[in-house]
Design a protein around this motif. Structure first.
Motif, PDB file in Angstrom:
ATOM      1  N   VAL A 241       0.851  -1.184   0.000  1.00 15.07           N
ATOM      2  CA  VAL A 241       0.000   0.000   0.000  1.00 15.07           C
ATOM      3  C   VAL A 241       0.891   1.238   0.000  1.00 15.07           C
ATOM      4  N   LEU A 242       0.705   2.088  -1.007  1.00 19.03           N
ATOM      5  CA  LEU A 242       1.470   3.332  -1.118  1.00 19.03           C
ATOM      6  C   LEU A 242       0.513   4.512  -1.199  1.00 19.03           C
ATOM      7  N   GLY A 243       0.932   5.633  -0.645  1.00 21.47           N
ATOM      8  CA  GLY A 243       0.158   6.857  -0.740  1.00 21.47           C
ATOM      9  C   GLY A 243       0.683   7.720  -1.871  1.00 21.47           C
ATOM     10  N   ALA A 244      -0.229   8.284  -2.657  1.00 22.65           N
ATOM     11  CA  ALA A 244       0.156   9.139  -3.781  1.00 22.65           C
ATOM     12  C   ALA A 244       0.029  10.605  -3.387  1.00 22.65           C
ATOM     13  N   GLY A 245       1.037  11.370  -3.730  1.00 21.94           N
ATOM     14  CA  GLY A 245       1.024  12.800  -3.462  1.00 21.94           C
ATOM     15  C   GLY A 245       0.004  13.514  -4.327  1.00 21.94           C
ATOM     16  N   THR A 246      -0.349  14.715  -3.918  1.00 20.97           N
ATOM     17  CA  THR A 246      -1.366  15.481  -4.631  1.00 20.97           C
ATOM     18  C   THR A 246      -0.821  16.755  -5.249  1.00 20.97           C
ATOM     19  N   GLY A 247       0.453  17.006  -5.087  1.00 24.12           N
ATOM     20  CA  GLY A 247       1.042  18.246  -5.589  1.00 24.12           C
ATOM     21  C   GLY A 247       1.322  18.216  -7.076  1.00 24.12           C
ATOM     22  N   ARG A 248       1.889  19.304  -7.550  1.00 26.75           N
ATOM     23  CA  ARG A 248       2.201  19.437  -8.979  1.00 26.75           C
ATOM     24  C   ARG A 248       3.315  18.497  -9.418  1.00 26.75           C
ATOM     25  N   LYS A 249       4.080  17.977  -8.470  1.00 20.30           N
ATOM     26  CA  LYS A 249       5.197  17.100  -8.820  1.00 20.30           C
ATOM     27  C   LYS A 249       4.758  15.668  -9.113  1.00 20.30           C
ATOM     28  N   GLY A 250       3.468  15.395  -9.013  1.00 24.85           N
ATOM     29  CA  GLY A 250       2.980  14.054  -9.307  1.00 24.85           C
ATOM     30  C   GLY A 250       2.800  13.223  -8.054  1.00 24.85           C
ATOM     31  N   PRO A 251       2.690  11.920  -8.215  1.00 26.73           N
ATOM     32  CA  PRO A 251       2.370  11.047  -7.084  1.00 26.73           C
ATOM     33  C   PRO A 251       3.512  10.866  -6.089  1.00 26.73           C
ATOM     34  N   GLY A 252       4.697  11.269  -6.447  1.00 29.81           N
ATOM     35  CA  GLY A 252       5.852  11.118  -5.563  1.00 29.81           C
ATOM     36  C   GLY A 252       6.844  10.126  -6.143  1.00 29.81           C
ATOM     37  N   PRO A 253       8.100  10.252  -5.742  1.00 31.39           N
ATOM     38  CA  PRO A 253       9.136   9.399  -6.323  1.00 31.39           C
ATOM     39  C   PRO A 253       8.962   7.917  -6.005  1.00 31.39           C
ATOM     40  N   LEU A 254       8.487   7.609  -4.809  1.00 30.09           N
ATOM     41  CA  LEU A 254       8.333   6.204  -4.443  1.00 30.09           C
ATOM     42  C   LEU A 254       7.253   5.529  -5.287  1.00 30.09           C
ATOM     43  N   VAL A 255       6.114   6.179  -5.429  1.00 30.21           N
ATOM     44  CA  VAL A 255       5.037   5.615  -6.255  1.00 30.21           C
ATOM     45  C   VAL A 255       5.507   5.471  -7.696  1.00 30.21           C
ATOM     46  N   THR A 256       6.172   6.483  -8.210  1.00 28.74           N
ATOM     47  CA  THR A 256       6.662   6.440  -9.590  1.00 28.74           C
ATOM     48  C   THR A 256       7.633   5.280  -9.792  1.00 28.74           C
ATOM     49  N   GLN A 257       8.587   5.140  -8.877  1.00 25.51           N
ATOM     50  CA  GLN A 257       9.582   4.069  -9.012  1.00 25.51           C
ATOM     51  C   GLN A 257       8.972   2.686  -8.810  1.00 25.51           C
ATOM     52  N   MET A 258       8.065   2.560  -7.838  1.00 27.07           N
ATOM     53  CA  MET A 258       7.477   1.248  -7.564  1.00 27.07           C
ATOM     54  C   MET A 258       6.551   0.800  -8.693  1.00 27.07           C
ATOM     55  N   THR A 259       5.851   1.727  -9.323  1.00 23.85           N
ATOM     56  CA  THR A 259       4.980   1.308 -10.425  1.00 23.85           C
ATOM     57  C   THR A 259       5.803   0.812 -11.610  1.00 23.85           C
ATOM     58  N   LYS A 260       7.005   1.339 -11.771  1.00 21.43           N
ATOM     59  CA  LYS A 260       7.885   0.838 -12.834  1.00 21.43           C
ATOM     60  C   LYS A 260       8.315  -0.601 -12.556  1.00 21.43           C
ATOM     61  N   SER A 261       8.395  -0.976 -11.273  1.00 20.56           N
ATOM     62  CA  SER A 261       8.802  -2.326 -10.883  1.00 20.56           C
ATOM     63  C   SER A 261       7.615  -3.257 -10.668  1.00 20.56           C
ATOM     64  N   SER A 262       6.410  -2.741 -10.811  1.00 21.56           N
ATOM     65  CA  SER A 262       5.220  -3.507 -10.435  1.00 21.56           C
ATOM     66  C   SER A 262       5.036  -4.795 -11.232  1.00 21.56           C
ATOM     67  N   GLY A 263       5.484  -4.823 -12.452  1.00 18.51           N
ATOM     68  CA  GLY A 263       5.317  -6.015 -13.276  1.00 18.51           C
ATOM     69  C   GLY A 263       6.079  -7.224 -12.770  1.00 18.51           C
ATOM     70  N   SER A 264       7.137  -6.996 -12.008  1.00 10.79           N
ATOM     71  CA  SER A 264       7.933  -8.116 -11.509  1.00 10.79           C
ATOM     72  C   SER A 264       7.695  -8.410 -10.031  1.00 10.79           C
ATOM     73  N   LEU A 265       6.804  -7.664  -9.381  1.00 12.58           N
ATOM     74  CA  LEU A 265       6.497  -7.933  -7.980  1.00 12.58           C
ATOM     75  C   LEU A 265       5.568  -9.135  -7.854  1.00 12.58           C
ATOM     76  N   PRO A 266       5.728  -9.930  -6.802  1.00 17.49           N
ATOM     77  CA  PRO A 266       4.850 -11.084  -6.622  1.00 17.49           C
ATOM     78  C   PRO A 266       3.508 -10.741  -5.971  1.00 17.49           C
ATOM     79  N   ILE A 267       3.247  -9.453  -5.707  1.00 16.43           N
ATOM     80  CA  ILE A 267       2.003  -9.011  -5.073  1.00 16.43           C
ATOM     81  C   ILE A 267       1.492  -7.757  -5.777  1.00 16.43           C
ATOM     82  N   PRO A 268       0.194  -7.449  -5.609  1.00 20.22           N
ATOM     83  CA  PRO A 268      -0.326  -6.213  -6.185  1.00 20.22           C
ATOM     84  C   PRO A 268       0.045  -4.994  -5.337  1.00 20.22           C
ATOM     85  N   ILE A 269      -0.016  -3.835  -5.978  1.00 21.83           N
ATOM     86  CA  ILE A 269       0.202  -2.554  -5.301  1.00 21.83           C
ATOM     87  C   ILE A 269      -1.127  -1.811  -5.276  1.00 21.83           C
ATOM     88  N   THR A 270      -1.472  -1.287  -4.120  1.00 24.44           N
ATOM     89  CA  THR A 270      -2.626  -0.405  -4.001  1.00 24.44           C
ATOM     90  C   THR A 270      -2.097   0.995  -3.777  1.00 24.44           C
TER      91      THR A 270
END
Length: 151
Positions: free
Chosen positions: A107-136
């Protein structure tokens, strides 16, 4: 038991991710694992100074964790576990997921500012295809009432 893994950091969006994870765990009989990652650049000092800084970071994490843990215990009946790792956040999150087979959802929280959802969400979604679990991904501007309604 299925656990929701949520990342504890200094971001505002972390709050909604914590709430979501605790509410879902309470409604599904699951647990919550709270992961905090201390980045390595915080300790690139002399050895003695680095050790003091590492201990101070751990103390801040424990204090921050206790605020969330008390709310989870009192309001949701969920007793979270704290995990502290050192390294690059994305790498450590992936390692934790791979090491703990009880973790069922990240479970990750997405930022609401002009910079987008945040670096962690951005980086983790790039890796999401190889994770053994879903991301919310929980929007940072959801109200408590809306979170309660969807969990």
């Amino acid at each position: 038991m299925r656990k929701f893994l949520v990342v504890l950091d200094d971001s505002r969006e972390c709050l909604n991710a914590m709430r979501f994870a605790a509410m879902r765990a309470a409604h599904t009989g699951g647990g919550v694992a709270i992961l905090s990652v201390i980045p390595p650049e915080e300790f690139n000092h002399w050895i003695g100074v680095g050790e003091v800084m590492r201990e101070e970071a751990r103390e801040r994490i424990h204090a921050h964790f206790e605020v969330f843990a008390k709310w989870m215990r009192d309001k949701q009946g969920v007793d979270p576990e704290l995990i502290i790792r050192e390294g690059e956040p994305v790498d450590e999150i992936i390692e934790q997921v791979r090491e703990d087979s009880e973790i069922g959802i990240l479970v990750l929280g997405a930022g609401t500012g002009r910079k987008g959802p945040g670096p962690l969400v951005t980086q983790m979604t790039k890796s999401s295809g190889s994770l053994p679990i879903p991301i919310t991904i929980v929007p940072g501007d959801l109200s408590k009432e809306k979170l309660e309604a969807i969990t």
